[in-house]
Structures are given as C-alpha cells and as structure tokens.
Write an enzyme that holds these catalytic residues in place. Structure first.
Site, PDB file in Angstrom:
ATOM      1  N   GLY A  67     -66.786 -51.204  -2.152  1.00 34.44           N
ATOM      2  CA  GLY A  67     -68.000 -51.322  -2.523  1.00 34.44           C
ATOM      3  C   GLY A  67     -68.308 -50.749  -4.033  1.00 34.44           C
ATOM      4  O   GLY A  67     -67.736 -49.293  -3.698  1.00 34.44           O
TER       5      GLY A  67
ATOM      6  N   GLY B  49     -71.417 -49.650  -6.645  1.00 32.91           N
ATOM      7  CA  GLY B  49     -72.509 -49.599  -7.368  1.00 32.91           C
ATOM      8  C   GLY B  49     -72.704 -48.681  -8.297  1.00 32.91           C
ATOM      9  O   GLY B  49     -72.204 -48.035  -9.088  1.00 32.91           O
ATOM     10  N   GLY B  50     -74.217 -48.681  -9.010  1.00 33.00           N
ATOM     11  CA  GLY B  50     -74.467 -47.900 -10.240  1.00 33.00           C
ATOM     12  C   GLY B  50     -74.332 -46.209  -9.893  1.00 33.00           C
ATOM     13  O   GLY B  50     -73.098 -45.342 -10.935  1.00 33.00           O
TER      14      GLY B  50
ATOM     15  N   GLY C 121     -71.857 -45.425  -7.160  1.00 34.85           N
ATOM     16  CA  GLY C 121     -70.422 -45.094  -6.852  1.00 34.85           C
ATOM     17  C   GLY C 121     -69.857 -45.770  -7.114  1.00 34.85           C
ATOM     18  O   GLY C 121     -70.165 -46.884  -6.541  1.00 34.85           O
TER      19      GLY C 121
ATOM     20  N   VAL D 123     -67.788 -46.821  -2.667  1.00 33.19           N
ATOM     21  CA  VAL D 123     -67.584 -46.982  -1.404  1.00 33.19           C
ATOM     22  C   VAL D 123     -66.790 -47.357  -1.005  1.00 33.19           C
ATOM     23  O   VAL D 123     -66.124 -48.244  -1.168  1.00 33.19           O
ATOM     24  CB  VAL D 123     -68.944 -47.747  -0.762  1.00 33.19           C
ATOM     25  CG1 VAL D 123     -68.232 -47.275   1.461  1.00 33.19           C
ATOM     26  CG2 VAL D 123     -69.994 -47.216  -1.224  1.00 33.19           C
TER      27      VAL D 123
ATOM     28  N   LYS E 254     -68.478 -42.809   1.305  1.00 33.51           N
ATOM     29  CA  LYS E 254     -69.559 -42.781  -0.203  1.00 33.51           C
ATOM     30  C   LYS E 254     -68.964 -42.294  -1.324  1.00 33.51           C
ATOM     31  O   LYS E 254     -69.197 -40.665  -0.736  1.00 33.51           O
ATOM     32  CB  LYS E 254     -70.677 -43.101   0.433  1.00 33.51           C
ATOM     33  CG  LYS E 254     -72.182 -43.615  -0.998  1.00 33.51           C
ATOM     34  CD  LYS E 254     -72.080 -43.974  -0.355  1.00 33.51           C
ATOM     35  CE  LYS E 254     -74.238 -43.641  -0.859  1.00 33.51           C
ATOM     36  NZ  LYS E 254     -75.379 -43.839  -0.165  1.00 33.51           N
TER      37      LYS E 254
ATOM     38  N   ASP F 295     -85.864 -48.252  -0.254  1.00 34.87           N
ATOM     39  CA  ASP F 295     -84.670 -49.191  -0.848  1.00 34.87           C
ATOM     40  C   ASP F 295     -84.634 -49.958   0.113  1.00 34.87           C
ATOM     41  O   ASP F 295     -83.100 -50.440  -0.333  1.00 34.87           O
ATOM     42  CB  ASP F 295     -83.810 -48.255  -1.218  1.00 34.87           C
ATOM     43  CG  ASP F 295     -82.790 -48.660  -2.860  1.00 34.87           C
ATOM     44  OD1 ASP F 295     -83.716 -49.568  -3.286  1.00 34.87           O
ATOM     45  OD2 ASP F 295     -82.186 -48.174  -2.688  1.00 34.87           O
TER      46      ASP F 295
END
Ligand SMILES: *[C@@H]1O[C@H](CO)[C@@H](O)[C@H](O)[C@H]1NC(C)=O
Ligand SMILES: *[C@@H]1O[C@H](CO)[C@@H](O)[C@H](O)[C@H]1NC(C)=O
Ligand SMILES: *[C@@H]1O[C@H](CO)[C@@H](O)[C@H](O)[C@H]1NC(C)=O
Ligand SMILES: *[C@@H]1O[C@H](CO)[C@@H](O)[C@H](O)[C@H]1NC(C)=O
Ligand SMILES: *[C@@H]1O[C@H](CO)[C@@H](O)[C@H](O)[C@H]1NC(C)=O
Ligand SMILES: *[C@@H]1O[C@H](CO)[C@@H](O)[C@H](O)[C@H]1NC(C)=O
Ligand SMILES: *[C@@H]1O[C@H](CO)[C@@H](O)[C@H](O)[C@H]1NC(C)=O
Ligand SMILES: *[C@@H]1O[C@H](CO)[C@@H](O)[C@H](O)[C@H]1NC(C)=O
Ligand SMILES: CC(=O)N[C@H]1CO[C@H](CO)[C@@H](O)[C@@H]1O
Length: 697
Positions: free
Chosen positions: A384, A386-387, A389, A391, A405, A501
């Site tokens: 994964g 994302g903005g 970092g 995973v 993560k 979130d």
C-alpha cells in the site's frame, strides 16, 4: 786427585734453516722485500741471509758477519769472523779400556761475537753417562745473557767403562736429544756426534743499550726503516727491530718495511659485505660499494614504498571501518534517542507492556527485526502506498504475517499521529478493528506492525477491480461489521474514540470479506460526556462531514456522515469524488441526494445490487445513507442506531434464505417505526457553509 779440567770448545753450526729461523725470529722467508743491502748477496746456498747478517764485507752490521763456505754443496753459512769455523762441539770423556780420550779441540769464545747469547729458553744443558754429574755454576737454569760456559770433567769414571765408556755434556737445542740406553753403550753416540751438536743462540742489537721506543724508528739507530719500531729482548740487554703493524719486510734496511696490501690477501675478503677494500699505509678501508650501495638504496626505497603503501591501505581500511563504526554508533544512538523519545510519549499513556506482560498490550519490536521481516524494506513487498508513506508486508520471526506502516514524512504532526494511533489501538479490541501487533520506536516516526489483512481495501473491491466480487449480501454484512466497529469505538467504556477518517479505503477485507476498520492516525479520543471538541480539520475530502468542515467542531456524527458516504458507495459502486459518467462534475453525495429527492434511486444503483438485493432492503439502506448524510449532525442517527438498523436488515436478509420466513415490506416498515421520528421525517435543514461547492470537481 782432581780430575783434569776439560774445556769445551764452542762452535755454532748453522746448517739448518730451522736453526736460522730460530736465530732470526723476525725474518720472513718471502723474497719480495729487500732482505740485504743493495749489491750484497742475500743467500748462501739455498739459505737466505737477511741484513743485518751478511757474508761479504760491508754487507753486514758490525758483529753479524757470516761465512759462506763454498766447499760444501750447497754452500753452508757459518757464524763468525772470516776463516773461523763456527761449530759447537760436544764435551766428552771416554775410556777405551784404560786409554782416556777427551775433547781437547780448540773452541771459539762467543764473547767476541757481541750480538749473540746462548738462548736461555731454547737450549738445555745436557749430560749423558753413568756416574756423570752435570751442573751449571749458576744453578740448573740456564742464566740469561750467557755467552760463555765451561764443562769440567770431575772424578775418574773408568770403573764403569766396561759398559759405559763415555760421558758427554753440552748446551744443546732443547728437543735435540732423547735418551736411549744404547747411547751409553760403546762408542756409537761418540762417533756420531763428536764433531758438532746443534745449539740455539739469540741475537739482538746490543750496542747503545735498549729499545727507546716501540714505534718510533728514528730513536733506535739500528731500525732504519720508516714504519718500524723495536722490542727489548728478553735475553740480555738489547733490542730487535720490527715493522709496525700493517707493514712487513726488513726493518734494518732503509724503507725495508713495506705496506701490507690487505686487499690482496688470497681467499680472504677482509671487507666481506661492507664494501670494496681500499689499501692505505699500514691499514685498509672498506669503501661502501657504490653500485651495491645504490642497489641497497633502491631496495630500501622499494621496501619503504611498500611499507608506506601498505600502511596507507591499512590506514584507509581502518578509517573506513572506523567511519562505519562511528556511523553505526551514531545510528544506534539515534535509534536510542528515538526510542526514548517515542517511548516517553507512549509511557505518558502507559501503553507499553512490560516484557513479562505480552498478553493484551502490543509488543515493542526492534528495527532490526522489522528490517529482517521486510527484507530491508524491499519495495517489492509494498502492499500500500499513500500520501503519508508505505505499507509493507512482512513476516516476523514468530511467523506472524504483518503489515508494517512506515511514514516518510518526518514532522512532529506525523509522529503525533502515529503515537495517537498506537494509543487508540492499544485500547481497542474488536474483531472488526485491525489489530496493532507491535511497534518499533527506534525510528523518528515509529513503525507500526498490524495484523495483515489479506484481501485489500473495500475501495479497491468497489472501484478498482473490473468485476466486483462483492455480492449485495457481502456488502450488507460489511456495512454491518463496519458500523459495529465504529459504534464500538464511539462507545468504549471510558473513552470515546472518533475515527475521523472513515472511508472505503480504510476498511480492509480478509479472505471471507470480513471488514476490518483501520487507520487510526487522525483519530481522537474524547471523554464520553463531551459532546464535541474543536480541532483542526482532518479527514478525506469526499468523506468529510460538512458541518465539521465549516465549524471545526468534531462529534461522533462526523464519523456517521463518513459512514453514510460508504453506504452510498456500496449502493452505487461510484467513487465519492471525480467519478465517471453520471454526476458530471458533482460529487456522489450531491448526486445521491438529488436522486433520492427525485425518487430515482434505482437509476443510480449498482446493477449488481439491483439484481441481487431485495427492493425494500435497497431502499432501506439508501434511506439510512440519506439520513447519515444530512448536513446537520444532530439530524443524523447515532452509530448505535445505524448498527441496529443494519442488524435488522441483515437478519431479515438471512431469513430470506429460508422460504418459510420471507420478509415483507410491511415488517420492514414495522422496524423502521422503532427509530425516533426525526430520522424518518426527511426534513433537512441547510447549512450556511456551502461545503460541496468547495470540493474540487
Ligand atoms: C737446501 O738444499 C739442500 C740440498 O739441495 C736440501 O737438502 C735442503 O733441504 C735445502 N734447504 C732449504 C731450506 O731449501
Ligand atoms: C771450508 O770448509 C773446509 C772443510 O771443512 C775447510 O777446509 C776450509 O778451510 C773452509 N774454508 C773457509 C774459507 O773457511
Ligand atoms: C779403542 O782401542 C782399541 C785398541 O787399543 C782401538 O782399536 C780402538 O779403535 C779404540 N776405539 C776408539 C773409539 O778410540
Ligand atoms: C773470550 O774473549 C774475550 C775477548 O775477545 C777475552 O777477553 C776472554 O778472556 C776470552 N775468554 C776465554 C775463556 O778465552
Ligand atoms: C724426542 O722426543 C720428542 C717427543 O717424544 C720428539 O718430539 C722429538 O722429536 C724427539 N727428538 C729427537 C731428536 O728424536
Ligand atoms: C752507539 O755506540 C757507538 C759505539 O759504542 C757510538 O759511537 C755511537 O755514537 C752510539 N750511538 C748512540 C746513538 O748512542
Ligand atoms: C727497554 O728496556 C729499558 C731498560 O730495561 C727501558 O728503559 C726501556 O724503556 C725499554 N723500552 C721499551 C720500549 O720498553
Ligand atoms: C714487542 O713488545 C710488545 C709489548 O711490549 C709485544 O706486544 C710484542 O709482541 C713484542 N714483539 C716481539 C716481536 O717480541
Ligand atoms: C782428565 C783427563 O783425563 N785428561 C786427559 C785428556 O787427554 C790428554 C791427552 O790426550 C791428557 O793429557 C789428559 O790427562
């Protein structure tokens, strides 16, 4: 009666070179040096006659004249003045029956031969005979400085003449005579030796006394050669000249001493390896060989070069190693610093378990262990991105599969988020909330290791894959599970957690499509009696509660709104923002709302859902979504109410399986009646803040 005095006569015979050499101890036989005065013969027969001896007038020093008798072949030299025979006769006294024969020959007196003395060391006074008493007047030792002696025959010895007719006595060379019995018998010994016996005489320069200087030739009149000196003699007064060390030759001749060329010694390299030999007067020098020297220097330079090179290399490696060590140490220190820092933050919350207590609370993992688990954060293991970092998927040493993560942004807010997540998750234990397995505090931003959820995000299933494998039944269960989890968070015993979130990409699915709520980075925990808190806006656009966005006031209803967006997504299989075909720039929510209002819900539903779902079910879920998406928080249901509704829908959906209990729309209506009125009225007030227009289209 007194026995007649027998006077032995002395003549010194110098027939043997051996004798001559004894007489002339400092003479060398080598003939390269001048041995005699110029124009003088230096030989008599095959015997060398060196100066101060000589055989011709003017060729010898006073007192050193020899006579070379050429009637012998080869000629023999004799000591003494011309026409004087030089022989040493043995004294004897023989009886042939009664006839006495004794030595009556004339003898020479060597007191006239000034340089000569009987050698006190090399001669023995020897007497042979029975009843023969021999004595020397000064005792048994032969006195030094002796130049005269006399043999006297004492008592008549004819009583023994029958077997021992002769007695003998003489001063002779010490090793000349060995006694044998035969010598006593008859006249054999007499016949053999009556003419002469060998005797050793010492000679020296005896005028003007003694040696004045061992090394200075000019102080000694006889030592004429430069580089000569002298020694006092041990026998009588006088001296013998000698060449100084390093010189050889005849010191009695001017320039008789010549330099020894030590460099020319055969078979002897006097300098060995220390260079080339160079002869000097009286000595020699070893001059270091230039080529040998330069070869040595070259060798030395090469060796030095090697040594220096090697040293530099060694130094280089040592330095590199040292730097590495320092870096490693620095790294360790940093790790420790972060650990202490992060641990401090966690300790405030008293969340870290002691090593003994690993049951509930999470484990502290070493960076090394996580690096090993992720093959040093191999990009191939990224599951994964994302903005914030990445995973990574990893396998811990206890074989547990984890999702790790790792944040790449390093700011305090990020760290706080991580810590926050740790704090929240450590307090949460729900089957539909992703479990935090452990964390690593040795990096600036802690690394978090969650239980690995195998089947990706709900978002992925809905919006990314072409053919959605989520049936309506799946979707219903997922909403129920997610709602249960969020309700659980909201209603935890001591502390209420606001997720903040909630979105489809934060709902993970396992192989059985069981929902797992994740990502608690922005979550907040609030006291349960607090109705809301004011915070900086956080969340994801498209899911963000417009009321919270406008007022900054965070309540549980903000999560409810976000959940409503997920319901709409599940129904329509459309992304909340920037989605395809139908909305034309508008957001899913605005589109969904208007569709609901205009009673054209079934136009916007996902065809799969329409096929599989019961109409009343779909309408109920859509209604629930519409309620959750109301602008004012207070008009939205609580998570508890949402869960109950979904629970009811799920039960009835399950019962549809059994033909005898099909759910009717009437029973649905009944259940709806259980909810408070204002949820069903649909009278929606509008917000001042026109949130939706601010969203990017
Ligand atoms: C001298 O010559 C004789 C006879 O030729 C010989 O017997 C004797 O050994 C020689 N002596 C030396 C020192 O050469
Ligand atoms: C040499 O020796 C012989 C025999 O011994 C002797 O007759 C002669 O006189 C000697 N000559 C000299 C010059 O002494
Ligand atoms: C001893 O005497 C005998 C006879 O008188 C004589 O023949 C002999 O030669 C003598 N021996 C010596 C060595 O004089
Ligand atoms: C030996 O010779 C010296 C001088 O030539 C003389 O004075 C002395 O009396 C001699 N001795 C004998 C025993 O003949
Ligand atoms: C006497 O004996 C010694 C040792 O036994 C020997 O060296 C020497 O040559 C002998 N002398 C003679 C004249 O035979
Ligand atoms: C050595 O002695 C001789 C005579 O005995 C004499 O004429 C001479 O001057 C002496 N030389 C020295 C250096 O005394
Ligand atoms: C030699 O002997 C004399 C007297 O015995 C002494 O005065 C002198 O110094 C000696 N010479 C050397 C060089 O020893
Ligand atoms: C001369 O005398 C010195 C010491 O006084 C000694 O070392 C050396 O051997 C002597 N030389 C001779 C040829 O006797
Ligand atoms: C001591 C002794 O016997 N001396 C004799 C030596 O010989 C001569 C003659 O040859 C005699 O006269 C001595 O009496």
């Amino acid at each position: 009666m007194a026995s007649p005095l027998v006077k032995a006569q002395f003549l010194v015979y110098l027939a043997l070179i051996k004798c001559l050499m004894i007489i002339l101890p400092n003479t060398v036989t080598a003939s390269e040096f001048p041995t005699s005065l110029p124009g003088c013969p230096n030989k008599c027969g095959n015997i060398t006659i060196p100066y101060p001896f000589g055989t011709l007038p003017g060729c010898y020093r006073d007192g050193f004249s020899l006579t070379c008798n050429h009637s012998f072949s080869p000629p023999k030299p004799f000591l003494g003045k011309t026409n004087v025979q030089v022989l040493n006769y043995i004294g004897y006294d023989c009886y042939n029956n009664t006839v006495n024969v004794n030595s009556t020959r004339p003898w020479n007196n060597i007191t006239s031969l000034k340089p000569f003395l009987f050698s006190s060391r090399r001669n023995k006074f020897t007497a042979i005979g029975c009843y023969t008493l021999a004595y020397i007047s000064s005792g048994q030792a032969i006195p030094q400085g002796l130049n005269y002696y006399q043999v006297e025959w004492g008592s008549n010895t004819n009583q023994v003449s029958s077997f021992n007719p002769c007695s003998y006595a003489a001063l002779v060379q010490e090793d000349w005579y060995n006694f044998t019995v035969q010598d006593l018998q008859g006249f054999g010994f007499y016949e053999k030796n009556k003419d002469y016996v060998p005797i050793v005489i010492d000679w020296a320069i005896r005028e003007n006394g003694t040696c004045r200087s061992n090394v200075e030739h000019s102080s000694n009149p006889a030592c004429l050669s430069t580089n000569s000196g002298c020694n006092n003699t041990t026998n009588g007064k006088g001296y013998i000249c000698k060449c100084l060390p390093g010189f050889e030759g005849n010191p009695y001749l001017p320039n008789g001493c010549t330099d020894i060329d030590e460099c020319e010694f055969k078979d002897v390299d006097v300098c060995k390896d220390s260079g080339t030999c160079s002869n000097t007067q009286g000595s020699y020098n070893c001059i270091p060989d230039k080529s040998r020297y330069s070869a040595r220097v070259l060798c030395l330079i090469i060796a030095l070069g090697f040594a220096i090179g090697f040293s530099i290399l060694l130094l280089y490696f040592a330095t590199v190693k040292r730097i590495k060590l320092l870096e490693k140490r620095k790294e360790e220190k940093l790790k420790q610093k972060y650990f202490i820092q992060n641990r401090g933050l966690l300790l405030e919350q008293s969340l870290i378990s002691s090593p003994e207590d690993t049951t509930q609370k999470m484990r502290i993992l070493g960076l090394h262990e996580l690096e090993k688990a992720t093959n040093k954060f191999d990009t191939a293991l990224i599951i994964g991105r994302g903005g914030h970092g990445e995973v990574y998927k990893g396998i811990l040493s206890d074989q547990r599969v984890v999702a790790i993560k790792r944040s790449k942004i390093v700011d305090q807010a990020e760290i706080d988020q991580f810590i926050n997540e740790v704090v929240i998750l450590s307090q949460v234990n729900h089957r539909n909330v992703v479990k935090l397995y452990g964390c690593c505090l040795e990096t600036e931003v802690p690394l978090l290791a969650y239980e690995f959820i195998s089947n990706g995000t709900l978002f992925n299933h809905l919006h990314v894959v072409e053919h959605c494998s989520l049936t309506w039944r799946h979707r219903l269960r997922i909403t129920l599970e997610a709602a249960g989890a969020i309700f659980y968070l909201h209603s935890s015993v001591s502390i209420s957690v606001l997720h903040r979130d909630i979105k489809s990409s934060n709902i993970l699915l396992d192989d059985y499509f069981t929902a797992k709520v994740s990502d608690f980075g922005t979550s907040r925990s609030v006291q349960i009696d607090q109705t809301g808190i004011t915070t900086a806006i956080q969340g994801t656009i498209g899911y963000l509660d417009p009321e919270y966005y406008c007022t900054g006031r965070l309540t549980q209803k903000s999560d409810v709104y976000s959940f409503g967006v997920i319901l709409a997504e599940l129904l329509t299989r459309e992304r909340p923002l920037l989605s395809s075909r139908k909305f034309e720039g508008s957001s899913l929510i605005a589109y969904f709302r208007s569709a609901m209002k205009e009673n054209r819900l079934f136009e916007i539903l996902d065809p799969q859902v329409v096929n599989e779902g019961h109409r009343t079910e779909l309408e109920a879920v859509a209604k629930l979504a519409e309620m959750c998406l109301r602008m004012k928080g207070e008009e939205r249901p609580t998570m508890k109410e949402v869960e109950i509704r979904l629970e009811v829908l799920w039960r009835s959906n399950q019962q549809q399986k059994h033909p005898w209990t099909s759910m009717t729309s009437q029973s649905m209506e009944d259940r709806q009646l259980m909810l408070p009125d204002h949820y069903t009225t649909g009278n929606e007030s509008t917000l001042q803040c026109s949130f939706e227009q601010e969203l990017p289209s």
